[in-house]
Every structure is written in structure tokens, then in C-alpha cells.
Design a protein around this motif. Structure first.
Motif, PDB file in Angstrom:
ATOM      1  N   LYS A   1       0.848  -1.185   0.000  1.00 41.35           N
ATOM      2  CA  LYS A   1       0.000   0.000   0.000  1.00 41.35           C
ATOM      3  C   LYS A   1       0.887   1.239   0.000  1.00 41.35           C
ATOM      4  O   LYS A   1       1.376   1.679   1.023  1.00 41.35           O
ATOM      5  CB  LYS A   1      -0.935   0.001   1.220  1.00 41.35           C
ATOM      6  N   ILE A   2       1.126   1.758  -1.186  1.00 47.03           N
ATOM      7  CA  ILE A   2       1.921   2.976  -1.366  1.00 47.03           C
ATOM      8  C   ILE A   2       1.124   3.896  -2.278  1.00 47.03           C
ATOM      9  O   ILE A   2       1.146   3.743  -3.502  1.00 47.03           O
ATOM     10  CB  ILE A   2       3.302   2.665  -1.985  1.00 47.03           C
ATOM     11  N   GLY A   3       0.385   4.826  -1.722  1.00 49.35           N
ATOM     12  CA  GLY A   3      -0.528   5.658  -2.501  1.00 49.35           C
ATOM     13  C   GLY A   3       0.177   6.527  -3.528  1.00 49.35           C
ATOM     14  O   GLY A   3       1.319   6.959  -3.336  1.00 49.35           O
ATOM     15  N   ASP A   4      -0.497   6.771  -4.635  1.00 39.78           N
ATOM     16  CA  ASP A   4       0.040   7.600  -5.703  1.00 39.78           C
ATOM     17  C   ASP A   4       0.128   9.055  -5.242  1.00 39.78           C
ATOM     18  O   ASP A   4      -0.857   9.633  -4.787  1.00 39.78           O
ATOM     19  CB  ASP A   4      -0.854   7.483  -6.940  1.00 39.78           C
TER      20      ASP A   4
ATOM     21  N   ASN B   1      -5.828   4.980   1.162  1.00 39.13           N
ATOM     22  CA  ASN B   1      -4.484   4.741   0.617  1.00 39.13           C
ATOM     23  C   ASN B   1      -3.780   6.044   0.251  1.00 39.13           C
ATOM     24  O   ASN B   1      -3.110   6.146  -0.778  1.00 39.13           O
ATOM     25  CB  ASN B   1      -4.540   3.803  -0.596  1.00 39.13           C
TER      26      ASN B   1
ATOM     27  N   LYS C   1      -3.205   5.998   6.561  1.00 36.05           N
ATOM     28  CA  LYS C   1      -3.428   6.305   5.144  1.00 36.05           C
ATOM     29  C   LYS C   1      -4.896   6.598   4.814  1.00 36.05           C
ATOM     30  O   LYS C   1      -5.318   6.479   3.673  1.00 36.05           O
ATOM     31  CB  LYS C   1      -2.896   5.171   4.262  1.00 36.05           C
TER      32      LYS C   1
ATOM     33  N   ASN D   1      -1.865   2.414  -6.083  1.00 38.27           N
ATOM     34  CA  ASN D   1      -0.461   2.448  -5.685  1.00 38.27           C
ATOM     35  C   ASN D   1       0.365   3.275  -6.665  1.00 38.27           C
ATOM     36  O   ASN D   1       0.036   3.398  -7.841  1.00 38.27           O
ATOM     37  CB  ASN D   1       0.102   1.032  -5.594  1.00 38.27           C
ATOM     38  N   ASP D   2       1.459   3.842  -6.151  1.00 35.43           N
ATOM     39  CA  ASP D   2       2.312   4.736  -6.919  1.00 35.43           C
ATOM     40  C   ASP D   2       3.397   3.946  -7.643  1.00 35.43           C
ATOM     41  O   ASP D   2       4.153   3.212  -7.015  1.00 35.43           O
ATOM     42  CB  ASP D   2       2.944   5.763  -5.975  1.00 35.43           C
TER      43      ASP D   2
ATOM     44  N   ILE E   1       6.940   1.943  -6.374  1.00 36.35           N
ATOM     45  CA  ILE E   1       7.010   0.501  -6.604  1.00 36.35           C
ATOM     46  C   ILE E   1       8.180   0.139  -7.514  1.00 36.35           C
ATOM     47  O   ILE E   1       8.655  -0.992  -7.501  1.00 36.35           O
ATOM     48  CB  ILE E   1       5.669  -0.004  -7.184  1.00 36.35           C
TER      49      ILE E   1
ATOM     50  N   PHE F   1      -0.822  -1.309  -9.343  1.00 33.83           N
ATOM     51  CA  PHE F   1      -0.465   0.102  -9.243  1.00 33.83           C
ATOM     52  C   PHE F   1      -1.221   0.901 -10.302  1.00 33.83           C
ATOM     53  O   PHE F   1      -1.943   0.346 -11.130  1.00 33.83           O
ATOM     54  CB  PHE F   1       1.045   0.304  -9.388  1.00 33.83           C
TER      55      PHE F   1
END
Length: 249
Positions: free
Chosen positions: A18-21, A43, A70, A211-212, A216, A234
Motif C-alpha cells: 500500500k503505497i498511494g500515488d 491509501n 493512510k 499504488n504509486d 514501486i 499500481f
């Protein structure tokens, strides 16, 4: 959509990333400056740049709760319309470029030592052509303040390909009753168009940020070195995945 993977028999250990854009996180928050809504964001990328955008919105009267794990809740029905505020944005040039047209009159924008040496000519020029009266330091450095906001409409050719300048003009048009016509010589990232033109006209809605890819990409490098396989989820925007296409070549 291209198929980038060939299926083989392998053991896959399931991991949830979970890596938000970052780009969509900024734009989701700034939408509260345009419409009166209750917005739930999942997120969200909790980086220093997005936190600068959150602090800016809080400082000019938006009610924001979070971020917590998040998750962010925004209520913009009762805006305080705070004037004569000093908004410190740290090192986030993205926040200035996207939000400058949405700022309340007579509010100061200033950044850290590094940001104060970066010219904002590319974003100040089209806003002045629209009718904004903007005061700034020599060579278009911060601090910046908007003295008066007019919108006479504009047909603007984007000489320098920049998604941030295009997004600022789109947000300006959404925040006013006049239209802006933007012509691009070279296509740029279209996060803003995809997000805001597809948002239904409701008083409350939920934004799930994908996801970003930039974040990633580091994980992809690690997996290539270790010769491992992992399915990734992503934001698959064709204007953002140049590095991915490079790997395929």
C-alpha cells in the motif's frame, strides 16, 4: 493493455503493498477547495509533500481529520475563509503549482530555503494572463501572494510540457464560471482529467487511490536482482510507466 507477464508454475507468497500515488493524493485533497463536499480518501501517501498540502488546506479553513493509517476525512461545507495567513509549504513545489489559483486573496505562500530559490514563472504567467494580480519576489520567487482574482477566460498553448501547469489551469476553470481552452503540443500526464471529470456530482464520495508506480519501481528493481516474481497492483497510466516500458525493451 499490453500483457507483460508469462504464466509459469511457481510458488507465490502473497504480500499486500500500500503505497498511494503522490499525484492523485495531492489532487484528491485540493478538490476540497473547489466544491463543498465530504471526501473520504483511502491509501493516501503520507509524505512530506502531501502533508504540506493538507496543512495548507487546514490553514485556509478546511476541516480535515487525519491522516490515520493512510485514511483521510475532509469536510469543506463550512469554510472559515481565513485571510492574511502565512502558509509554509516546506519543499513542496507541487503544492504551490497546483493550489496557487485556488488560494484566498491576501494569503502568503512561502517555502523552505530550497523552494524559495525555485522560480514559479511557468505557473504565474498563465494566471496573470487570465487576470490574476500576483505579487512575488524578483525572478518569480516565493513568497507569493494573490492580490486580486479575475478570470477573463483564456486559450493557452502549453509551450513547456507540464502536467502541473495544465492541472492548475483545469482547477482554475472548475473553480470559476468561465472556460479555459488548453492546447498541448506534447501530451502529459492526465491524472487531473481522469479524476475530476469522472467524479459524480454528490455531496459525499470515497476516493480510493491506487499504488504509486514511482515508489514501486524500487521494489521492481529489487525483485529483478533477486530473480523473484511478484504480482503488483499500481496506477497503470501510460504517461507514467516509461520506466516499465524501458524494462520490457
Amino acid at each position: 493493455m499490453k500483457s507483460y507477464f508469462k504464466n509459469k508454475n511457481f510458488f507465490l507468497k502473497k504480500k499486500i503493498l500500500k503505497i498511494g500515488d503522490k499525484s492523485m493524493s495531492h489532487r484528491s485533497i485540493l478538490y476540497s477547495l473547489i466544491k463543498n463536499n465530504i471526501i473520504e480518501i483511502n491509501n493516501l501517501l503520507e509524505s512530506s509533500d502531501t502533508l504540506s498540502t493538507i496543512n495548507l488546506c487546514k490553514n485556509i479553513g478546511i476541516n480535515i481529520y487525519g491522516p490515520i493509517n493512510k485514511y483521510l476525512l475532509i469536510c469543506s461545507f463550512k469554510k472559515k475563509n481565513n485571510k492574511d495567513k502565512i502558509n509554509f509549504l516546506g519543499n513542496s513545489g507541487t503544492t504551490i503549482r497546483l493550489s496557487l489559483s485556488l488560494m484566498i486573496e491576501n494569503n502568503f505562500i512561502i517555502g523552505d530555503k530550497s523552494l524559495n530559490k525555485r522560480t514559479m514563472y511557468r505557473i504565474i504567467k498563465p494566471l496573470c494572463l487570465i487576470g490574476y494580480i500576483i505579487q512575488c519576489k524578483k525572478n518569480f520567487f516565493t513568497p507569493i501572494t494573490i492580490l486580486k482574482k479575475n478570470n477573463f477566460g483564456l486559450k493557452y498553448n502549453l509551450v513547456n510540457a507540464s502536467s502541473q501547469i495544465k492541472s492548475c489551469l483545469i482547477l482554475t476553470s472548475l473553480n470559476s464560471f468561465l472556460k479555459l481552452y488548453i492546447k498541448e503540443k506534447k501530451k502529459t500526464r492526465d491524472h487531473t482529467e481522469r479524476m475530476f471529470f469522472n467524479i459524480k456530482k454528490k455531496n459525499n464520495f470515497i476516493i480510493n487511490i491506487p499504488n504509486d508506480f514511482s515508489s514501486i519501481s524500487f521494489i521492481i528493481n529489487y525483485l529483478l536482482i533477486k530473480k523473484k516474481i511478484l504480482f503488483l497492483n499500481f496506477n497503470f497510466n501510460k504517461f507514467r510507466i516509461g520506466y516499465f516500458d524501458y524494462l520490457i525493451k
